[in-house]
Design a protein around this motif. Structure first.
Motif, PDB file in Angstrom:
ATOM      1  N   ASP A  29      70.198 -53.328 136.594  1.00  0.00           N
ATOM      2  CA  ASP A  29      70.744 -52.984 137.804  1.00  0.00           C
ATOM      3  C   ASP A  29      71.831 -54.370 138.314  1.00  0.00           C
ATOM      4  N   ASP A  30      71.965 -54.572 139.538  1.00  0.00           N
ATOM      5  CA  ASP A  30      72.936 -55.460 139.963  1.00  0.00           C
ATOM      6  C   ASP A  30      72.230 -56.920 140.448  1.00  0.00           C
ATOM      7  N   ARG A  31      71.043 -56.970 140.163  1.00  0.00           N
ATOM      8  CA  ARG A  31      70.109 -58.220 140.869  1.00  0.00           C
ATOM      9  C   ARG A  31      70.789 -59.370 140.092  1.00  0.00           C
ATOM     10  N   GLN A  32      70.514 -60.753 140.734  1.00  0.00           N
ATOM     11  CA  GLN A  32      70.994 -61.657 140.196  1.00  0.00           C
ATOM     12  C   GLN A  32      70.272 -62.109 139.029  1.00  0.00           C
ATOM     13  N   ARG A  37      71.149 -67.548 139.034  1.00  0.00           N
ATOM     14  CA  ARG A  37      70.296 -67.778 140.217  1.00  0.00           C
ATOM     15  C   ARG A  37      69.933 -69.311 140.072  1.00  0.00           C
ATOM     16  N   ARG A 104      64.401 -60.662 133.635  1.00  0.00           N
ATOM     17  CA  ARG A 104      63.511 -60.009 134.792  1.00  0.00           C
ATOM     18  C   ARG A 104      62.453 -61.170 134.995  1.00  0.00           C
ATOM     19  N   LYS A 480      61.170 -53.260 142.381  1.00  0.00           N
ATOM     20  CA  LYS A 480      60.926 -54.704 142.894  1.00  0.00           C
ATOM     21  C   LYS A 480      61.046 -55.593 141.747  1.00  0.00           C
ATOM     22  N   ASP A 481      60.881 -56.874 142.103  1.00  0.00           N
ATOM     23  CA  ASP A 481      60.808 -58.040 141.190  1.00  0.00           C
ATOM     24  C   ASP A 481      59.601 -57.747 140.107  1.00  0.00           C
TER      25      ASP A 481
END
Length: 492
Positions: A29-32, A37, A104, A480-481
């Motif tokens: 997905d588009d998470r950092q 980060r 991740r 989620k994370d």
């Protein structure tokens, strides 16, 4: 010859079709990403996708898809099937899985990932196992090119110090120290894309040379053509490690996971690099099968050439398929390939130890504390029998791949995803690794009458243990994370 082109087409199609399935299962997905980060300017650095692909290819390739493919060709063209299917169904899945999981989990090394999903005991085992493997890889990938360089210079009429492999070994180890120590984008990020292009051009040159010089690639036949009748199972499946699936890749993928700008780059960077390596291995296996004559239906010519030295065999094939400038280009690719894997092997070892003991790697002095002892150990290992180190490296490769696949299987299960994607190749590699350990000369060297059933039983037992653990572990929604903050859906 038709078999070769069919396998080549399957590899290319596999990248687009099965690679897309793998990507869908993991769901980037588009998470950092950690590169964005954390970005420390040393190991966490954003780099372009095309550059990441070329660096990953060089990191994982080494001598494996060349030497390993030639060794595998001793059993005949059945090796084409292992390279093709192994790459698509196991190797590509393995590399994608570790790279994605590392992103991740803040760029964690494979040993830390193993601890998260298989427990602290396995984490400790993997920490030790991966460091030992990486030092062996770094050493093998220093001794090999040193021999190639001295051989090439000697063939061109050189003499003296320049034809001394020890001289080149020392220079390579000095380079390893520099590349292991400095930020990843200073040497690796600048030079490796160039070497990556050389590697690709080299493989294309050898492939075209097979046909332009009148050689014919035999069709696939499943019979054992090895002169010493060494069994195909599991020996060929371990000999051809980096060209099909290799646990060494699990130590390398986190390096690029720390440099990816987006999770959606995983398909090209990890799965794509593995498919490219599979193509390189297929070409070299085809060259070994085509260039050397068979005697009485066995691959005596190739085996005799390999007995004179792997470097000599590579040089001979380059000469027979290209000649002239092509030799220099091909040898450059073969030399750059292992060197650029060896330095990242030591770099990975540094990061595994840093993760293990929580040592911040931004300060120069702390990096120095880890780099110097690692290179000294590598220098000592380089004095051991090369062929023995290579055999242990090959088995260690497949054992680490097995553990990494089981780790990925538990990750997928806990995130409510299709874990059979990795559990099936994990079971297969468990059978390969255990069977080899029981029957290989450098291991227990027991009869195949014992090794075969033990390997099969062990694979079934590992699968059963995994299924048992899934009955006890919570399943999450994966939204989620992944570091442990999931919303539990139910307990299986």
């Amino acid at each position: 010859m038709i078999s070769f082109f069919v396998c080549l087409a399957i590899l290319i199609a596999g990248y687009f079709v099965y690679g897309a399935i793998v990507e869908k299962v993991y769901g980037p997905d588009d998470r950092q990403t950690p590169a964005v980060r954390i970005n420390d300017g040393v190991d966490f650095v954003v780099m372009p996708k095309w550059k990441l692909f070329l660096i990953q290819l060089l990191n994982i390739a080494g001598l494996g898809p060349i030497y390993g493919a030639l060794a595998g060709a001793q059993w005949g063209t059945s090796v084409f099937l292992w390279i093709t299917l192994g790459t698509i169904l196991a190797g590509g899945v393995h590399d994608f899985s570790v790279g994605f999981m590392s992103m991740r989990h803040d760029g964690a090394s494979v040993s830390e990932l193993t601890g998260m999903y298989l427990g602290n005991i396995m984490k400790t085992i993997m920490r030790i196992f991966s460091v030992v493997l990486l030092v062996m890889v770094g050493t093998v990938f220093a001794v090999g090119p040193a021999g190639l360089i001295s051989l090439l210079i000697g063939k061109q009429g050189g003499s003296g110090l320049l034809t001394n492999s020890t001289f080149w070994l020392v220079l390579i180890l000095v380079y390893y120290f520099i590349a292991t120590f400095v930020p990843i984008d200073k040497i690796i990020g600048k030079l490796y894309p160039v070497f990556g292009i050389c590697l690709i051009v080299m493989a294309i040159g050898v492939g075209i040379g097979i046909f332009t010089h009148g050689y014919t690639i035999p069709e696939i036949q499943l019979s054992n053509l090895h002169p010493s009748s060494t069994p195909i199972w599991p020996m060929m499946f371990v000999s051809v490690a980096c060209g099909a699936i290799s646990g060494f890749h699990a130590t390398q993928s986190p390096l690029m996971a720390r440099c990816c700008k987006s999770e959606k780059e995983s398909h090209m960077v990890f799965y794509g690099a593995m498919v490219s390596e599979g193509i390189i291995a297929l070409i070299w296996a085809a060259a070994g099968s085509a260039v050397y004559e068979k005697t009485g239906g066995i691959t005596s010519g190739l085996t005799e050439m390999l007995a004179s030295g792997q470097a000599a065999c590579v040089y001979d094939i380059c000469t027979k398929t290209m000649g002239g400038f092509g030799i220099v280009l091909a040898m450059l690719g073969v030399i750059a390939c292992p060197i650029t894997s060896g330095d990242t092997a030591f770099r990975s070892a540094r990061l595994v130890i840093a993760d293990w003991f929580k040592v911040d790697q931004k300060p120069y002095l702390k990096r120095l504390y880890l780099c110097v002892p690692l290179l000294l150990v590598g220098a000592l290992v380089s004095q051991l029998n090369y062929s023995v180190v290579w055999r242990y490296f090959s088995w260690s490769n497949q054992t680490l791949a097995m553990i990494a696949l089981w780790t990925a299987s538990m990750y997928l299960f806990r995130n409510g995803r299709m874990y059979w994607l990795t559990a099936i190749p994990a079971t297969f590699m468990s059978a390969v690794s255990v069977t080899y350990f029981f029957c290989a000369p450098e291991c227990l060297h027991l009869s195949v009458l014992i090794a075969y059933p033990v390997g099969l039983i062990a694979a079934v037992a590992f699968l059963g243990l995994f299924i048992f653990q899934t009955r006890k572990s919570p399943v999450t929604d994966g939204k989620k994370d992944d570091s442990g903050h999931h919303r539990h859906l139910h307990t299986a």
